[in-house]
Design a protein around this motif. Structure first.
Motif, mmCIF file in Angstrom:
data_model
loop_
_atom_site.group_PDB
_atom_site.id
_atom_site.type_symbol
_atom_site.label_atom_id
_atom_site.label_comp_id
_atom_site.label_asym_id
_atom_site.label_seq_id
_atom_site.Cartn_x
_atom_site.Cartn_y
_atom_site.Cartn_z
ATOM 1 N N ALA A 142 -2.308 -47.919 -59.959
ATOM 2 C CA ALA A 142 -1.799 -46.940 -58.699
ATOM 3 C C ALA A 142 -1.037 -48.036 -57.758
ATOM 4 O O ALA A 142 -0.172 -47.312 -56.969
ATOM 5 C CB ALA A 142 -2.914 -46.626 -58.113
ATOM 6 N N SER A 143 -1.321 -49.292 -57.541
ATOM 7 C CA SER A 143 -0.804 -49.957 -56.699
ATOM 8 C C SER A 143 0.283 -51.367 -57.165
ATOM 9 O O SER A 143 -0.593 -52.005 -57.689
ATOM 10 C CB SER A 143 -1.925 -50.640 -55.717
ATOM 11 N N ASN A 144 1.127 -51.281 -56.892
ATOM 12 C CA ASN A 144 2.197 -52.144 -57.121
ATOM 13 C C ASN A 144 2.626 -52.954 -55.823
ATOM 14 O O ASN A 144 3.855 -52.123 -55.326
ATOM 15 C CB ASN A 144 3.413 -51.883 -58.045
ATOM 16 N N THR A 145 2.534 -54.125 -55.706
ATOM 17 C CA THR A 145 3.399 -54.875 -54.337
ATOM 18 C C THR A 145 4.169 -56.012 -54.967
ATOM 19 O O THR A 145 3.631 -56.780 -55.920
ATOM 20 C CB THR A 145 2.062 -55.072 -53.449
ATOM 21 N N LYS A 146 5.070 -56.063 -54.116
ATOM 22 C CA LYS A 146 5.874 -57.488 -54.378
ATOM 23 C C LYS A 146 5.161 -58.771 -54.053
ATOM 24 O O LYS A 146 4.585 -58.932 -52.880
ATOM 25 C CB LYS A 146 7.209 -57.471 -53.372
ATOM 26 N N GLU A 147 4.809 -59.594 -54.941
ATOM 27 C CA GLU A 147 4.062 -60.702 -54.749
ATOM 28 C C GLU A 147 4.883 -61.843 -55.031
ATOM 29 O O GLU A 147 4.636 -62.880 -54.484
ATOM 30 C CB GLU A 147 2.901 -60.793 -55.724
ATOM 31 N N ASP A 148 5.651 -61.714 -56.184
ATOM 32 C CA ASP A 148 6.605 -62.937 -56.451
ATOM 33 C C ASP A 148 7.450 -62.408 -57.483
ATOM 34 O O ASP A 148 7.705 -61.202 -57.542
ATOM 35 C CB ASP A 148 5.753 -64.011 -57.173
ATOM 36 N N LYS A 149 8.390 -63.271 -58.192
ATOM 37 C CA LYS A 149 9.416 -62.760 -58.987
ATOM 38 C C LYS A 149 8.818 -62.028 -60.364
ATOM 39 O O LYS A 149 9.775 -61.336 -60.816
ATOM 40 C CB LYS A 149 10.416 -63.835 -59.296
ATOM 41 N N TYR A 150 7.675 -62.184 -60.640
ATOM 42 C CA TYR A 150 6.879 -61.411 -61.698
ATOM 43 C C TYR A 150 6.478 -60.014 -61.085
ATOM 44 O O TYR A 150 6.064 -59.172 -62.199
ATOM 45 C CB TYR A 150 5.945 -62.031 -62.002
ATOM 46 N N HIS A 151 6.665 -59.820 -60.130
ATOM 47 C CA HIS A 151 5.898 -58.517 -59.278
ATOM 48 C C HIS A 151 7.244 -58.079 -58.462
ATOM 49 O O HIS A 151 6.834 -58.153 -57.159
ATOM 50 C CB HIS A 151 4.424 -58.749 -58.764
ATOM 51 N N PRO A 152 8.223 -57.497 -59.031
ATOM 52 C CA PRO A 152 9.240 -57.267 -58.276
ATOM 53 C C PRO A 152 9.287 -55.817 -57.205
ATOM 54 O O PRO A 152 10.351 -55.898 -56.496
ATOM 55 C CB PRO A 152 10.669 -57.153 -59.189
ATOM 56 N N VAL A 153 8.308 -55.172 -57.226
ATOM 57 C CA VAL A 153 8.531 -53.839 -56.442
ATOM 58 C C VAL A 153 7.259 -53.563 -55.678
ATOM 59 O O VAL A 153 6.179 -53.996 -55.935
ATOM 60 C CB VAL A 153 8.768 -52.776 -57.636
ATOM 61 N N ASN A 154 7.392 -52.821 -54.570
ATOM 62 C CA ASN A 154 6.238 -52.046 -53.837
ATOM 63 C C ASN A 154 6.289 -50.359 -54.333
ATOM 64 O O ASN A 154 7.580 -49.911 -53.674
ATOM 65 C CB ASN A 154 6.680 -52.358 -52.404
#
Length: 194
Positions: A142-154
């Motif tokens: 449900a939740s994807n947030t930009k954390e670093d280069k491995y998590h690139p989307v909000n």
């Protein structure tokens, strides 16, 4: 000594507040984000009959351990997908991110007849080939947030994640029933022997 403890506690609290505020802002950005719309547009463009599918953002992670002697290293690889699903049918559109742009490659199509086994739990769908060896795992959360280069989307996708969870349960049941799988653990154990 007491002053150092107080300073340490205050520093931890301030850090927590900063991280919490950033996560909250990223979640709000992700609710109707441009990235979410781009993923849906890509799915619409490349998946045949896309209007019949639910579109979502998905990820895959693969962990490996190596090294020798006293040194152990671990590596995590990440893949990103536009996910299109409807009962009995799944498309994965590989995505890549560079400089704020999202590009894609040809979709990968899975039907129950293509697979030998499937397992699902907490937003994770694991697919196995006819030889019962793991092909891949797929997370739709449900939740994807930009954390670093491995998590690139909000991207916030509560409804899509819930729909995927229901889809994954039904898809896994269909695949396993079609292949005579009644016990996943036993089938995986048997596959490791061969």
């Amino acid at each position: 000594m007491t002053n150092y403890i107080i300073i340490g506690v205050v520093a931890v609290v301030v850090l927590f507040v900063i991280v919490y505020v950033k996560m909250t802002i990223d979640e709000k950005k992700g609710a109707n984000s441009e990235e979410k719309q781009k993923v849906k547009d890509i799915v619409k463009k490349v998946v045949p009959g896309s209007e019949a599918y639910t579109a979502a953002y998905g990820t895959r992670e693969e962990y490996s351990f190596g090294g020798g002697g006293r040194t152990v290293t671990s590596t995590t690889k990440y893949w990103y997908y536009g996910v299109a699903f409807k009962p009995g049918d799944l498309y994965l559109v590989p995505l890549s991110f560079e400089g704020g742009d999202i590009s894609y490659s040809e979709p990968i199509h899975f039907e129950k007849g293509d697979l030998g086994m499937a397992e699902t739990k907490n937003g994770l769908l694991t697919l196995y080939g006819k030889d019962r060896k793991e092909l891949m795992n797929l997370f739709v959360v449900a939740s994807n947030t930009k954390e670093d280069k491995y998590h690139p989307v909000n991207i916030q996708q509560k409804e899509e994640a819930e729909a995927f969870g229901q889809f994954a349960q039904a898809f896994a049941q269909e695949i396993n029933a079609a292949n005579g799988i009644t016990d996943i653990k036993a089938a995986k154990k048997e596959a490791r022997k061969s």
